[in-house]
Design an enzyme around this catalytic site. Structure first.
Site, PDB file in Angstrom:
ATOM      1  N   SER A 111      35.799  32.594  41.251  1.00 19.98           N
ATOM      2  CA  SER A 111      35.058  33.410  42.146  1.00 19.98           C
ATOM      3  C   SER A 111      34.759  34.641  41.219  1.00 19.98           C
ATOM      4  O   SER A 111      33.773  35.408  41.722  1.00 19.98           O
ATOM      5  CB  SER A 111      35.761  33.954  43.326  1.00 19.98           C
ATOM      6  OG  SER A 111      37.041  34.682  42.332  1.00 19.98           O
ATOM      7  N   HIS A 112      34.782  34.702  39.955  1.00 19.68           N
ATOM      8  CA  HIS A 112      34.381  35.610  39.002  1.00 19.68           C
ATOM      9  C   HIS A 112      33.485  35.021  37.762  1.00 19.68           C
ATOM     10  O   HIS A 112      33.391  35.602  36.744  1.00 19.68           O
ATOM     11  CB  HIS A 112      35.271  36.662  38.639  1.00 19.68           C
ATOM     12  CG  HIS A 112      35.767  37.589  39.403  1.00 19.68           C
ATOM     13  ND1 HIS A 112      36.951  37.284  40.273  1.00 19.68           N
ATOM     14  CD2 HIS A 112      35.354  38.634  40.030  1.00 19.68           C
ATOM     15  CE1 HIS A 112      37.023  38.330  41.189  1.00 19.68           C
ATOM     16  NE2 HIS A 112      36.277  39.173  40.810  1.00 19.68           N
ATOM     17  N   PHE A 162      45.055  42.428  40.820  1.00 20.53           N
ATOM     18  CA  PHE A 162      44.873  41.854  42.114  1.00 20.53           C
ATOM     19  C   PHE A 162      44.128  42.864  43.081  1.00 20.53           C
ATOM     20  O   PHE A 162      44.279  44.073  42.880  1.00 20.53           O
ATOM     21  CB  PHE A 162      46.247  41.471  42.458  1.00 20.53           C
ATOM     22  CG  PHE A 162      47.441  42.574  42.519  1.00 20.53           C
ATOM     23  CD1 PHE A 162      47.290  43.322  43.393  1.00 20.53           C
ATOM     24  CD2 PHE A 162      48.293  42.553  41.508  1.00 20.53           C
ATOM     25  CE1 PHE A 162      48.376  44.666  43.277  1.00 20.53           C
ATOM     26  CE2 PHE A 162      49.173  43.676  41.432  1.00 20.53           C
ATOM     27  CZ  PHE A 162      49.214  44.562  42.532  1.00 20.53           C
ATOM     28  N   ASP A 172      37.723  35.159  47.878  1.00 18.93           N
ATOM     29  CA  ASP A 172      38.386  34.020  48.557  1.00 18.93           C
ATOM     30  C   ASP A 172      38.090  33.836  50.165  1.00 18.93           C
ATOM     31  O   ASP A 172      37.967  32.642  50.657  1.00 18.93           O
ATOM     32  CB  ASP A 172      39.970  34.310  48.785  1.00 18.93           C
ATOM     33  CG  ASP A 172      40.573  33.781  47.145  1.00 18.93           C
ATOM     34  OD1 ASP A 172      40.051  32.787  46.693  1.00 18.93           O
ATOM     35  OD2 ASP A 172      41.660  34.431  46.872  1.00 18.93           O
ATOM     36  N   GLN A 202      48.744  33.827  33.334  1.00 19.77           N
ATOM     37  CA  GLN A 202      49.215  32.607  32.512  1.00 19.77           C
ATOM     38  C   GLN A 202      48.370  31.434  32.810  1.00 19.77           C
ATOM     39  O   GLN A 202      47.963  30.757  31.807  1.00 19.77           O
ATOM     40  CB  GLN A 202      50.885  32.094  32.878  1.00 19.77           C
ATOM     41  CG  GLN A 202      51.489  32.277  32.021  1.00 19.77           C
ATOM     42  CD  GLN A 202      53.300  31.744  32.278  1.00 19.77           C
ATOM     43  OE1 GLN A 202      53.894  32.927  32.380  1.00 19.77           O
ATOM     44  NE2 GLN A 202      53.670  30.548  32.298  1.00 19.77           N
TER      45      GLN A 202
END
Lengths: 344, 344
Positions: free
Chosen positions: A54-55, A186, A195, A315
């Protein structure tokens, strides 16, 4: 704000320099000035490299939409105000944010080294990137960082059902030995706006607790939630954090709240225009003189997280980065074809 | 960290000065030096006044336990280091935190006014109070504030089931016109430790999602959770915030993480010993010159929260404060009798 699409489309692998070149050509075609092209491409390629769908390259579309709506200044020249104190201020002049951040970064690093802590205030920018590229650019200098931005008023406060807050991301980074810092980034909404869009495009339901419909009733339908309101993560605590983002990265810095950003958008449906607050901390100034003990203590903590089988944020992103460096960057095939049409 | 007990015991109403006098006598009896008695009593009475049962008179008991365990320095004289830069450092010398904060506050306010932002680092203190009294002491000067502390390792990271983080509160305040600032103060654990204790004493179950038993299985039993681990609020996001608190108010400032604080406690079961990080922001330095617009923008946001029927954090606390000022401070009758025995 790392996220994966609800389905996993066929991927093509593109070498980083080739993808960078294509993204730059696409941005240049939109009429963006060279410095903006460079800065935005870097952020978009980083997102795709880290498998943040999405980025990543997908954001070229939002970029294109924003440019077409005619509000973004394509050749905005950000102005940096440096006073010698710990606060560095950048006026993005209604351009996209990545160049404004790039221009302010050296002064932020210098101010933070000099004073032990520093703040970068960016005003009047169109912000469509994740915050972790900025956070990582700061941790690369051995500094810790915290960044906040509003967005568009899509999220209801806990106990309410009318959109008021943005998805208001909070991102934090801590420098570690080795190639990867500790980083989280976040949305204070239960899910990221990206999303919601990806679920809407895929015709899939969202989990419970992500939003309410226009009548204020709980819903899992992304279309209904887009008409109603998204919800904050973690109930009243997430809602309080979202309020803090509006106050600190809106009211405090003299820039728009998410509601004002949405009002300015006026139905164009493009990327939000607002400010950003980035705080940076020099571990050396806070350590009480023992930098080694400081690093060791942080590493002990982070190792104790992974030792019990829990994951560190980012991660998965760093694992994707290593795959991209080894094999090339995976791009959804259909999206890649679309981008190639943009530049052909 | 405002909380109410699971049951509502019979209350007695005590005038504020009278309650302050009794609390001070109880603290003096414990052998605390006069300056500590004053500072701690102020915080405890404020908690009771605001109907925060777990941070009110009830805390005299934790205070007493901590004193009896022999680790707290009863006449610790906090030392304040002022460099002229934005960072003010206080060594609490293993005394309780309220006096250390009081001693550092004037320098923090001055540093923040001078530089636009400031940091107060408190090291080596026993911390048993809520953070909102500190936040409100800063907003009273017209500054915004953010405070973080670790506690004892009671909370498992998301995806794990071993205690590692403290309940790690985050508190924030924004100055408003009128008597009350915008303030939140919450544990990054799903519930506060005080709530776990109150449920345990009352023999009541906790809601789902607050913790796991010693085998790592989800539990609602406060006794089992105390043997196992508490969980962060909001899943991986709350867990990331708890990590940030350990890194910023532990590693960064050269003081203990929650795990180290618990190791130092060594089974004594007393209040945690660690550091604290408080950031302060002068709205005048960030506003871009228009303080009135800044205030108006914040008020518009906060009014839009309450206008849709949502509550601001601390609203219940401020209502209790007004009742206390009008009628006297409500104290659970049995607890009050216990305190009277302490001082008779």
């Amino acid at each position: 704000m790392t996220s994966t699409p609800p389905d996993s489309p066929a991927m093509v692998l593109i070498p980083e320099t080739e993808l960078g070149d294509i993204v730059q050509r696409a941005l240049a075609r939109m009429g963006l000035a060279g410095a903006h092209v460079q800065a935005i491409a870097k952020v978009i390629v980083s997102g795709q490299r880290d498998a943040c769908q999405s980025h990543g390259v997908y954001r070229l579309i939002s970029c294109f939409d924003a440019v077409r709506a005619g509000k973004v200044k394509l050749d905005a020249e950000p102005t940096v105000s440096i006073t010698g104190g710990p606060i560095v201020q950048v006026d993005a002049q209604f351009g996209f944010s990545p160049l404004a951040f790039e221009r302010g970064l050296p002064a932020l690093v210098e101010a933070t080294r000099r004073h032990g802590l520093g703040a970068l205030v960016i005003r009047r920018c169109f912000h469509f990137s994740a915050l972790w590229p900025e956070i990582e650019a700061i941790t690369a200098h051995g500094l810790a960082a915290l960044a906040l931005t509003p967005s568009h008023a899509w999220v209801a406060p806990a106990g309410g059902n009318q959109p008021l807050f943005g998805t208001n991301p909070i991102a934090f980074g801590w420098p570690r030995p080795g190639p990867y810092p500790y980083v989280f980034d976040f949305a204070t909404s239960a899910i990221a706006r990206g999303d919601l869009e990806l679920h809407r495009r895929a015709g899939k339901s969202l989990p419970e607790g992500c939003g309410v419909d226009a009548a204020g009733q709980p819903s899992t339908d992304p279309v209904e939630i887009a008409r109603g309101a998204m919800l904050a993560f973690g109930g009243h605590k997430g809602s309080a954090l979202a309020t803090m983002v509006e106050l600190m990265a809106g009211a405090l810095i003299g820039d728009w709240t998410s509601q004002e950003s949405l009002a300015f958008d006026d139905g164009a449906g493009v990327t939000p225009c607002h400010g950003e607050l980035v705080l940076a901390f020099d571990p050396a100034a806070f350590s009480g003189g023992d930098g080694e003990a400081q690093t060791a203590r942080a590493e002990t903590l982070l190792d104790a997280i992974t030792a019990q089988g829990a994951r560190l944020p980012s991660q998965r992103r760093f694992a994707a980065r290593e795959r991209s460096q080894a094999e090339g960057i995976a791009v959804p095939a259909a999206l890649y074809a679309e981008i190639l049409r943009l530049v052909s």
